[in-house]
Scaffold this active site. Structure first.
Site, short mmCIF file in Angstrom:
data_model
loop_
_atom_site.label_atom_id
_atom_site.label_comp_id
_atom_site.label_asym_id
_atom_site.label_seq_id
_atom_site.Cartn_x
_atom_site.Cartn_y
_atom_site.Cartn_z
N HIS A 389 0.88 -1.27 -0.15
CA HIS A 389 -0.07 -0.11 -0.05
C HIS A 389 0.72 1.34 0.02
O HIS A 389 0.77 1.93 -0.97
CB HIS A 389 -0.97 -0.09 1.01
CG HIS A 389 -1.84 1.22 1.36
ND1 HIS A 389 -3.21 1.00 1.20
CD2 HIS A 389 -1.57 2.49 1.87
CE1 HIS A 389 -3.73 2.16 1.38
NE2 HIS A 389 -2.94 2.83 1.79
N GLU A 390 1.87 1.47 0.91
CA GLU A 390 2.65 2.60 1.06
C GLU A 390 3.48 2.70 0.18
O GLU A 390 3.71 3.62 -0.58
CB GLU A 390 3.34 2.51 2.45
CG GLU A 390 2.42 2.49 3.61
CD GLU A 390 1.49 3.62 3.64
OE1 GLU A 390 1.57 4.74 3.17
OE2 GLU A 390 0.72 3.43 4.47
N HIS A 393 1.83 4.88 -2.84
CA HIS A 393 1.98 6.17 -2.61
C HIS A 393 3.35 6.71 -3.05
O HIS A 393 3.56 7.77 -3.62
CB HIS A 393 1.74 6.32 -1.32
CG HIS A 393 0.41 6.19 -0.47
ND1 HIS A 393 -0.70 6.85 -1.12
CD2 HIS A 393 -0.18 5.54 0.36
CE1 HIS A 393 -1.80 6.44 -0.27
NE2 HIS A 393 -1.45 5.77 0.54
N HIS A 396 3.86 6.72 -6.72
CA HIS A 396 3.15 7.97 -7.42
C HIS A 396 3.76 9.13 -7.06
O HIS A 396 3.79 9.98 -8.09
CB HIS A 396 1.68 7.72 -6.77
CG HIS A 396 0.59 8.66 -7.03
ND1 HIS A 396 -0.52 8.80 -6.81
CD2 HIS A 396 0.52 9.42 -8.33
CE1 HIS A 396 -1.37 9.53 -7.43
NE2 HIS A 396 -0.71 9.92 -8.53
#
Length: 598
Positions: A389-390, A393, A396
């Site tokens: 998940h991290e 980020h 991105h």
């Protein structure tokens, strides 16, 4: 006795490389002083920012240069503080960094009101006649869009100066839960003593011994209850600040203000809440399936996190997890995959829980730094998904920074949760496709179902709670701790209808730090909905879908959120992606039910 290690006990390879920002605190001090001295240069433009195109370009570029450095100063200090929230030195640096950020915002506060004094034709003429100003065209459109809610330069300056004060309730709450509060130490069924923390609570509530889970649950929430009035007062003042700031800017509600910034229609929020409420039967089915798998007469609140498996979660080391995550991201292309692998080898991640470390996980960094990820690793499948998940980020941010100028080098939270959840979805697909161990597979399926439950349903429930909480204040009511308990308890009973909802769980709102960022949590739910649609397209179509997704990741904030998602291939103005995600959840429940009933 089990204890959380000191930071000094952790090898350097498992700590993030903050020295890549500033090698020493002295370098931080030098940067702090240097940028502080430049604020007067920015203030010198006040009253003449729009006298011609060249001047407007100069002031925008100077502001961006200053803000780039300020963001590094703030980020470094905050991450140092998060390594040890009880460290007074870094608490001080973080406070000074936030003050500097407030001063910089104040120094720049005249710019947008002066831009808004122009009409669109005047602004267009400046853009056409000034080389370089066209780069700011979307930004200028956005500033003009917000004209009705921007106040005079004097008022904007005051609001900027008050920024760190209006956010104080969240800071106080964070210090209380992360630095000052100590939760009970409990004895595990094997006789080992373990201290309950914000980070290990969920792990402890997955212990097969039901009596132990009840002890953990009661101990944690009873301790939280001792601070009920303090936390309640902090939250009420946070909500009051949201409401008052919205009214100062001419909005009818705090929700309208929060959603107007990123230009997301309120209908998106309502679509989410209404669609999820229309599908509560699926969550109720999950709860009933969990009750049956546990073999209990009633599902209690200390049972909710239990996996629908016969064994504890398999241990997953950090090294094993990174191998799985990197392999799973092959679907996003060689460049994306190699960036992740290189980042994991370059100390992006602060891996393990240590004494007084900030709870939870996040991705950080700035336009000019490498990404940084804070984790509190628990050697389980959940931690592996959190890492994926991290990293979403982080990639991105990295791709945006490389492709966009600073003014578009960030992105709205509304789209941020898409990249993170695409990674989770691809990880799930990879694990279910490649791992043969039936126990591991069942735990992976359970993990993904739990992430649907906790993201799409739980975060929507949170969104409903905070909207009702803000409405209480907006209608002149008192948001007492008891009122917050009442709102939250009613929602919990509705969402978890097959389970027994007790008085302790009504206080659960008081352990959610995201409530101190108004109207933030709904974006987790919209994010997973968009991510399911995008991951399906990537897996089905391959390169064309990956190229569209890559363009989305590289676009930063150059377009508005719904337009950015349209580039990637999903329409979030419609409830369709939300319903699709809920249908996928139902499909996975079918598969899990077959396993549970065998």
């Amino acid at each position: 006795m089990s204890s959380v290690p000191e930071r000094s006990e952790i090898d350097a390879e498992y700590k993030w490389d903050l020295e890549s920002i500033y090698a020493t605190d002295d370098e931080w001090e030098d940067a702090y002083e240097a940028v502080s001295e430049r604020l007067d240069d920015l203030r010198d433009y006040e009253g003449r920012a729009t006298e011609d195109g060249e001047t407007l370009l100069a002031v925008l570029e100077l502001r961006d240069e200053i803000m780039r450095e300020v963001s590094q100063i703030v980020s470094y200090a905050r991450m140092r503080k998060d390594e040890n929230t009880a460290d007074q030195h870094y608490q001080g640096l973080a406070t000074r960094g936030m003050s500097l950020s407030s001063d910089a915002s104040s120094a720049a506060s005249f710019i947008e009101p002066e831009i808004q004094s122009l009409d669109r034709e005047e602004l267009d003429a400046m853009v056409e006649s000034t080389d370089g100003l066209g780069e700011y065209d979307h930004y200028l459109d956005d500033v003009i869009r917000m004209s009705d809610h921007t106040r005079s330069a004097e008022v904007e300056n005051v609001l900027a100066e008050l920024g760190e004060v209006t956010g104080a309730a969240g800071d106080i709450y964070g210090m209380l839960l992360n630095a000052d509060m100590e939760f009970p130490t409990v004895e595990k069924p094997d006789g080992e003593a373990v201290e309950i923390t914000q980070d290990n609570l969920t792990t402890l509530l997955k212990n097969p011994d039901r009596e132990f889970r009840e002890t953990v649950y009661e101990g944690f929430f009873d301790r939280l209850g001792e601070m009920h009035n303090t936390i309640g007062t902090a939250y009420e003042n946070s909500v009051k600040a949201d409401v008052k700031l919205a009214r100062i800017r001419g909005y009818d509600t705090a929700r309208e203000a929060a959603m107007d910034g990123p230009n997301v229609p309120a209908a998106v929020y309502d679509n989410l809440v209404d669609t999820v409420r229309d599908n509560l039967d699926k969550l109720h089915r999950h709860a009933e399936l969990k009750r049956a798998s546990l073999g209990v007469d009633e599902l209690r609140m200390w049972d909710v996190y239990m996996p629908m498996t016969e064994t504890e979660t398999p241990e997953v080391s950090y090294e094993e997890a990174t191998d799985h995550v990197v392999t799973a991201l092959d679907a996003l292309g060689d460049d994306y995959q190699s960036r992740v692998a290189d980042g994991l080898d370059s100390r992006w991640v602060d891996v393990y829980e240590t004494q007084n470390k900030r709870s939870g996980a996040y991705s950080a960094g700035t336009y000019d730094t490498q990404p940084f990820i804070l984790m509190n690793w628990q050697d389980d499948i959940s931690s592996m998904f959190t890492l994926a998940h991290e990293l979403g980020h982080s990639l991105h941010s990295q791709l945006t920074s490389e492709a966009q100028p600073y003014v578009y080098g960030d992105y709205e939270i509304f789209v941020a949760e898409v990249a993170s959840t695409v990674n989770e979805t691809l990880l799930t697909h990879h694990l279910l496709e490649t791992v043969e161990d039936p126990t591991f597979r069942r735990h992976v399926l359970n993990e993904y179902l739990e992430r649907f439950r906790s993201t799409l349903y739980r975060q929507t429930m949170f969104a409903d709670f905070e909207h009702q909480a803000h409405q209480v204040v907006e209608e002149g009511g008192a948001l007492t701790p008891q009122k917050a308990d009442e709102i939250y308890g009613d929602l919990k009973a509705e969402f978890y209808e097959p389970a027994v909802v007790d008085d302790r769980i009504a206080r659960e709102w008081s352990r959610i730090p995201h409530f101190y960022r108004a109207y933030y949590v709904y974006q987790y739910s919209t994010g997973i909905s968009a991510a399911v649609a995008l991951a399906d397209r990537i897996l089905e179509e391959g390169e064309p879908a990956v190229e569209d997704y890559r363009r989305f990741l590289e676009s930063g904030s150059r377009e508005y959120p719904l337009d950015l998602l349209d580039i990637a291939g999903v329409d979030m103005s419609s409830p369709e992606p939300i319903q699709r995600a809920l249908d996928v959840y139902d499909e996975y429940l079918d598969e899990m039910e077959t396993l549970v009933r065998e």
